[in-house]
Design a protein around this motif. Structure first.
Motif, PDB file in Angstrom:
ATOM      1  N   GLU A  97      32.650  17.960   8.088  1.00 50.97           N
ATOM      2  CA  GLU A  97      33.333  18.188   6.539  1.00 50.97           C
ATOM      3  C   GLU A  97      34.610  18.827   6.933  1.00 50.97           C
ATOM      4  N   THR A 139      37.011  15.974   7.043  1.00 53.10           N
ATOM      5  CA  THR A 139      37.365  15.262   5.670  1.00 53.10           C
ATOM      6  C   THR A 139      38.079  16.016   4.819  1.00 53.10           C
ATOM      7  N   ILE A 194      36.664  18.683   3.107  1.00 45.37           N
ATOM      8  CA  ILE A 194      35.574  18.923   2.208  1.00 45.37           C
ATOM      9  C   ILE A 194      35.857  20.595   2.207  1.00 45.37           C
ATOM     10  N   ARG A 223      41.879  10.930   3.845  1.00 43.03           N
ATOM     11  CA  ARG A 223      40.869  10.320   3.346  1.00 43.03           C
ATOM     12  C   ARG A 223      40.791   8.752   3.377  1.00 43.03           C
ATOM     13  N   PHE A 229      27.274  10.992   4.258  1.00 45.52           N
ATOM     14  CA  PHE A 229      26.596  12.323   4.406  1.00 45.52           C
ATOM     15  C   PHE A 229      25.349  12.405   4.838  1.00 45.52           C
ATOM     16  N   ASN A 245      23.562  12.285  -2.091  1.00 51.82           N
ATOM     17  CA  ASN A 245      24.809  12.835  -2.367  1.00 51.82           C
ATOM     18  C   ASN A 245      25.806  11.617  -2.454  1.00 51.82           C
ATOM     19  N   GLN A 246      25.574  10.465  -1.774  1.00 50.98           N
ATOM     20  CA  GLN A 246      26.608   9.479  -1.733  1.00 50.98           C
ATOM     21  C   GLN A 246      26.355   8.346  -2.713  1.00 50.98           C
TER      22      GLN A 246
END
Lengths: 268, 270
Positions: free
Chosen positions: B65, B68, B70, B94, B101, B106-107
């Motif tokens: 994470e 990326t 996040i 990105r 994920f 969540n995706q």
């Protein structure tokens, strides 16, 4: 399938319906949105004792629902959620507004009951109109139409994310209730002492899930604009659809169609 | 024996490629004061396949994470392809990084699998024809073209996982990050995934408890233990070292373990 999971799947009811390909679904979202707004305006603008003025407005859902192949009873069921609120607001009308009103020859009724009925029907029709828009246009295309109307991207994004948030909250609620029910098999409902922790858990878990979904969207290049991939071009049918309904709503607004038809039949 | 952390020599292409990842003294603490990562120094070369393993809570997902953006580290710096990961550079980073994920729920959030896989390419303003090609290719690669009109919430866990991976493949990323990619997959889908990961020639980082998958797909393994790198090197070497694996809360991959059926012994005395 248990009732909790079923209720979650029901939420996707509108997503499923909006994916249909009927004449109503093919209308440009901007025109669908404008017609729906005009309908809501027409319903809301009916005066509090003008019960008969509401009857012609029932035509809009009665025409659109079969054309869009929407299951009427399922849609109607979703409108009743507003009834407790509306009844709560209007229930005192019959008590405080007790003048007599003549509704037909020799028949009079308490005006409060009429205003109460008008309030309930107006609420039902308004909610029905909004749900029809969701079921025929879909949230993504509504957002697209709002952007065409120059509604700021921030507000449109809020609408879209709130819609997704509700979906996630329902899913989390179903999971929590299932987990609770499995460990409290003899209990009906949820014990009061568990309400607080459950509500807290629901809030935190939904917030977490929503954050993850938002990250997943951002990671795939989301910049605040939903792109459905559908190409909408304005055609004659969109104008014809909007102008027909606009004409009808104007007619209903300025003329008492029910009264006119009534006088035709009764010769009054 | 605890293996020393060491740098794996990078290939020469690194100097001309931008698809490398650097961690320079990176530490991350969650708001509840949990120290997830502490002073991480890593260099991932272009085209490397790296497995990141460790017990639960070791910091594997946090590491991905951070790449990326996040999460952003409190200390240190992460550089992806020569660009430091900051709030300002997230969009450009990105564009090149694909991330699957740990939880596919969540995706996959759109109304149908097709819409979901098309979500990314459409955001990059590709023509509908190009979107269609990419989505079809990604779904075919994952073997789920027949699910294209299904709503994601009606899929099984494994199907959702496949859809989530397809949604990333459709973006044709230069760096692929996968968080527990084989969880929920049935054996055939897992086998397909392994073949798919091996076909992907760009840089890839895979966190997994499925050490057999790591063994088959990664030439380098990084072991995280309590937020620090305790091993960085060859998978075979570390999987032979049962004592260290035990210390870090890990076990040998099944393919390197003694057989329970025929009683044959593997790697005795290692």
């Amino acid at each position: 399938m248990n009732s909790n999971t079923e209720s979650f799947l029901n939420l996707r009811f509108f997503d499923d319906l909006s994916a249909k390909r009927t004449f109503v679904h093919s209308i440009h979202p901007l025109f669908s949105l404008i017609v729906a707004c005009l309908y809501l305006f027409s319903v809301i603008s009916v005066e509090k004792y003008a019960l008969s003025r509401l009857f012609p407005l029932v035509l809009y859902p009665f025409i659109i629902i079969p054309l869009a192949e929407i299951p009427f009873l399922k849609l109607l069921k979703r409108t009743v959620y507003v009834l407790p609120l509306v009844i709560g607001i209007g229930i005192f009308n019959p008590l405080f507004d007790n003048q007599e009103m003549l509704i037909a020859q020799g028949i009079s009724i308490n005006a409060g009951w009429i205003s109460f009925a008008v309030l309930v029907i107006k609420a039902e029709l308004a909610v029905l109109g909004a749900l029809i828009l969701f079921a025929t246009t879909g949230i993504v295309n509504i957002a697209y139409a709002l952007r065409l109307l120059r509604v700021p991207r921030f507000f449109v994004l809020q609408l879209l994310l709130t819609y997704r948030y509700i979906t996630l909250m329902n899913l989390e609620t179903a999971r929590l209730l299932n987990a609770y029910a499995l460990r409290a098999p003899d209990q009906k409902g949820i014990a009061m002492k568990a309400w607080g922790p459950l509500a807290g858990q629901l809030l935190i878990r939904t917030f977490d899930a929503a954050t993850h979904v938002y990250h997943a969207m951002k990671l795939r290049g989301f910049d605040g604009e939903y792109r459905s991939g559908r190409r909408f071009s304005v055609s004659f049918k969109d104008f014809a659809y909007a102008i027909s309904w606009l004409g009808f709503f104007i007619l209903v607004y300025f003329f008492d169609i029910s009264g006119f038809l009534g006088s035709l039949f009764t010769g009054g | 024996m605890i293996f020393p952390v060491f740098w794996v020599a990078c290939l020469q292409e690194d100097s001309i490629s931008h698809h490398y990842i650097d961690f320079k003294g990176v530490s991350f603490i969650y708001p509840d004061n949990t120290q997830a990562l502490s002073d991480i120094n890593l260099h991932i070369c272009h085209g490397e396949s790296v497995g990141i393993i460790g017990a639960n809570g070791a910091g594997k997902s946090t590491l991905l994470e951070l790449i990326t953006g996040i999460l952003l580290p409190q200390e240190g710096e992460i550089v992806v392809g020569g660009i430091a990961v900051t709030k300002k550079t997230l969009a450009s980073i990105r564009r090149h990084v694909g991330f699957t994920f740990q939880n596919p729920d969540n995706q996959v959030f759109m109304n149908t699998v097709w819409e979901d896989v098309a979500f990314g390419p459409r955001n990059y303003l590709l023509s509908e024809e190009a979107v269609e090609k990419k989505v079809t290719a990604a779904l075919e690669t994952m073997g789920i073209l027949h699910l294209k009109d299904r709503p994601p919430y009606r899929l099984s866990g494994g199907e959702k996982r496949s859809a989530a991976i397809a949604s990333v493949l459709a973006l044709e990323p230069d760096i692929l990050l996968m968080d527990e990619p084989s969880s929920d997959l049935d054996p055939r889908a897992r086998r397909k995934l392994i073949a798919l990961i091996n076909q992907f020639t760009h840089t890839k980082l895979i966190t997994s408890h499925d050490l057999d998958l790591v063994l088959e797909t990664c030439k380098r393994v990084i072991v995280l233990h309590k937020g620090t790198v305790v091993y960085d090197g060859s998978p075979i070497e570390v999987f032979k070292d049962e004592k260290s694996l035990h210390t870090w809360g890990l076990e040998k991959p099944l393919t390197m373990s003694d057989c329970l059926v025929c009683d044959s012994k593997k790697n005795r005395g290692q």
